[in-house]
Scaffold this motif. Structure first.
Motif, mmCIF file in Angstrom:
data_model
loop_
_atom_site.group_PDB
_atom_site.id
_atom_site.type_symbol
_atom_site.label_atom_id
_atom_site.label_comp_id
_atom_site.label_asym_id
_atom_site.label_seq_id
_atom_site.Cartn_x
_atom_site.Cartn_y
_atom_site.Cartn_z
ATOM 1 N N LEU A 18 0.830 -1.194 0.000
ATOM 2 C CA LEU A 18 0.000 0.000 0.000
ATOM 3 C C LEU A 18 0.872 1.255 0.000
ATOM 4 C CD1 LEU A 18 -2.755 1.301 0.050
ATOM 5 C CD2 LEU A 18 -2.775 1.043 2.526
ATOM 6 N N ILE A 19 1.933 1.260 0.770
ATOM 7 C CA ILE A 19 2.844 2.404 0.802
ATOM 8 C C ILE A 19 3.480 2.597 -0.570
ATOM 9 C CG2 ILE A 19 5.027 3.258 1.753
ATOM 10 C CD1 ILE A 19 4.143 1.909 4.428
ATOM 11 N N LEU A 20 3.901 1.502 -1.205
ATOM 12 C CA LEU A 20 4.485 1.585 -2.539
ATOM 13 C C LEU A 20 3.465 2.145 -3.524
ATOM 14 C CD1 LEU A 20 6.712 1.010 -4.601
ATOM 15 C CD2 LEU A 20 5.803 -1.308 -4.792
ATOM 16 N N LEU A 21 2.253 1.648 -3.462
ATOM 17 C CA LEU A 21 1.207 2.118 -4.364
ATOM 18 C C LEU A 21 0.963 3.606 -4.170
ATOM 19 C CD1 LEU A 21 -1.107 1.730 -6.380
ATOM 20 C CD2 LEU A 21 -2.544 1.176 -4.426
ATOM 21 N N LEU A 22 0.839 4.051 -2.933
ATOM 22 C CA LEU A 22 0.600 5.463 -2.668
ATOM 23 C C LEU A 22 1.744 6.327 -3.177
ATOM 24 C CD1 LEU A 22 -0.948 5.257 0.907
ATOM 25 C CD2 LEU A 22 -2.131 5.677 -1.248
ATOM 26 N N CYS A 27 -8.817 -1.098 -13.013
ATOM 27 C CA CYS A 27 -7.963 -1.259 -11.839
ATOM 28 C C CYS A 27 -6.706 -0.395 -11.981
ATOM 29 C CB CYS A 27 -7.587 -2.728 -11.653
ATOM 30 S SG CYS A 27 -6.394 -3.004 -10.320
ATOM 31 N N ALA A 28 -6.520 0.525 -11.050
ATOM 32 C CA ALA A 28 -5.395 1.461 -11.122
ATOM 33 C C ALA A 28 -4.048 0.747 -11.060
ATOM 34 C CB ALA A 28 -5.503 2.497 -10.001
ATOM 35 N N TRP A 29 -3.951 -0.262 -10.231
ATOM 36 C CA TRP A 29 -2.679 -0.986 -10.115
ATOM 37 C C TRP A 29 -2.317 -1.671 -11.426
ATOM 38 C CZ3 TRP A 29 1.329 -0.774 -7.112
ATOM 39 C CH2 TRP A 29 2.273 -1.786 -7.182
ATOM 40 N N ALA A 30 -3.276 -2.342 -12.036
ATOM 41 C CA ALA A 30 -3.024 -3.040 -13.299
ATOM 42 C C ALA A 30 -2.700 -2.053 -14.417
ATOM 43 C CB ALA A 30 -4.217 -3.906 -13.679
ATOM 44 N N MET A 31 -3.291 -0.875 -14.376
ATOM 45 C CA MET A 31 -3.057 0.114 -15.422
ATOM 46 C C MET A 31 -1.638 0.671 -15.386
ATOM 47 S SD MET A 31 -5.530 0.335 -17.544
ATOM 48 C CE MET A 31 -5.213 1.888 -18.376
ATOM 49 N N LEU A 32 -0.941 0.509 -14.267
ATOM 50 C CA LEU A 32 0.458 0.926 -14.228
ATOM 51 C C LEU A 32 1.261 0.164 -15.284
ATOM 52 C CD1 LEU A 32 1.057 1.229 -10.390
ATOM 53 C CD2 LEU A 32 0.814 3.079 -12.051
ATOM 54 N N ASP A 33 0.808 -1.041 -15.611
ATOM 55 C CA ASP A 33 1.428 -1.838 -16.668
ATOM 56 C C ASP A 33 0.627 -1.780 -17.965
ATOM 57 O OD1 ASP A 33 3.555 -2.749 -15.101
ATOM 58 O OD2 ASP A 33 2.343 -4.383 -14.279
ATOM 59 N N GLY A 34 -0.420 -0.969 -18.001
ATOM 60 C CA GLY A 34 -1.246 -0.841 -19.186
ATOM 61 C C GLY A 34 -2.283 -1.938 -19.356
ATOM 62 N N ASN A 35 -2.544 -2.711 -18.294
ATOM 63 C CA ASN A 35 -3.512 -3.809 -18.359
ATOM 64 C C ASN A 35 -4.873 -3.346 -17.863
ATOM 65 O OD1 ASN A 35 -1.528 -5.692 -19.192
ATOM 66 N ND2 ASN A 35 -0.851 -5.873 -17.079
ATOM 67 N N LYS A 36 -5.906 -3.668 -18.636
ATOM 68 C CA LYS A 36 -7.270 -3.337 -18.235
ATOM 69 C C LYS A 36 -7.847 -4.510 -17.456
ATOM 70 C CE LYS A 36 -8.148 -0.285 -22.086
ATOM 71 N NZ LYS A 36 -8.914 -0.099 -23.325
ATOM 72 N N VAL A 37 -8.021 -4.304 -16.153
ATOM 73 C CA VAL A 37 -8.539 -5.338 -15.260
ATOM 74 C C VAL A 37 -9.791 -4.777 -14.592
ATOM 75 C CG1 VAL A 37 -8.048 -6.709 -13.193
ATOM 76 C CG2 VAL A 37 -6.251 -6.315 -14.892
ATOM 77 N N SER A 38 -10.854 -5.574 -14.572
ATOM 78 C CA SER A 38 -12.097 -5.152 -13.919
ATOM 79 C C SER A 38 -11.858 -4.900 -12.436
ATOM 80 C CB SER A 38 -13.175 -6.212 -14.114
ATOM 81 O OG SER A 38 -13.561 -6.240 -15.463
#
Length: 126
Positions: free
Chosen positions: A5-9, A91-102
């Motif tokens: 979570l800290i890394l994501l933030l 999903c914001a986390w997946a979009m960091l890699d350009g992946n569209k995840v529900s």
């Protein structure tokens, strides 16, 4: 989990993101054009994401959004850019890699005035 979570933030705060509203093909919508699985985009900002009601629905650029009441609908219609989720609702986390995840509409974080939605199976409740 706390370190993730800290890394994501940190990543989210350093990057510049804008809510994706450019093209419906880029948005996470269902076959009827409904965004955020029918959840009220304004309700996230009071820390109570709730499913909207069909009688309080508006259409923005061909995408349908629902709200829990007239007040939230009016707020959205005045300034939709304040309430649209980042990455078009993917999903914001997946979009960091350009992946569209529900997403799970109840798994989110508001950061710097932007709603970031996540896939519940990975993050759990933030």
């Amino acid at each position: 989990m706390k370190h993730c979570l800290i890394l994501l933030l940190t990543i989210l705060s350093l990057a510049s993101f804008t809510p994706a509203a450019e093209k419906n093909s880029q948005l996470n919508i269902d076959s009827s054009g409904l965004a955020i699985q029918g959840y009220d985009p304004v309700s996230y900002f009071s820390n109570e994401p709730q499913p909207g009601r069909s009688e309080f629905e508006t259409v923005l650029n061909g995408t349908r959004y629902r709200f829990i009441n007239r007040q939230n609908k009016d707020l959205f219609e005045k300034r939709p850019e304040n309430y649209l989720p980042a990455y078009g609702g993917w999903c914001a986390w997946a979009m960091l890699d350009g992946n569209k995840v529900s997403i799970d509409p109840k798994t989110y974080i508001i950061l710097n005035g932007t709603n970031y939605l996540f896939y519940n199976g990975f993050w759990g409740t933030l």
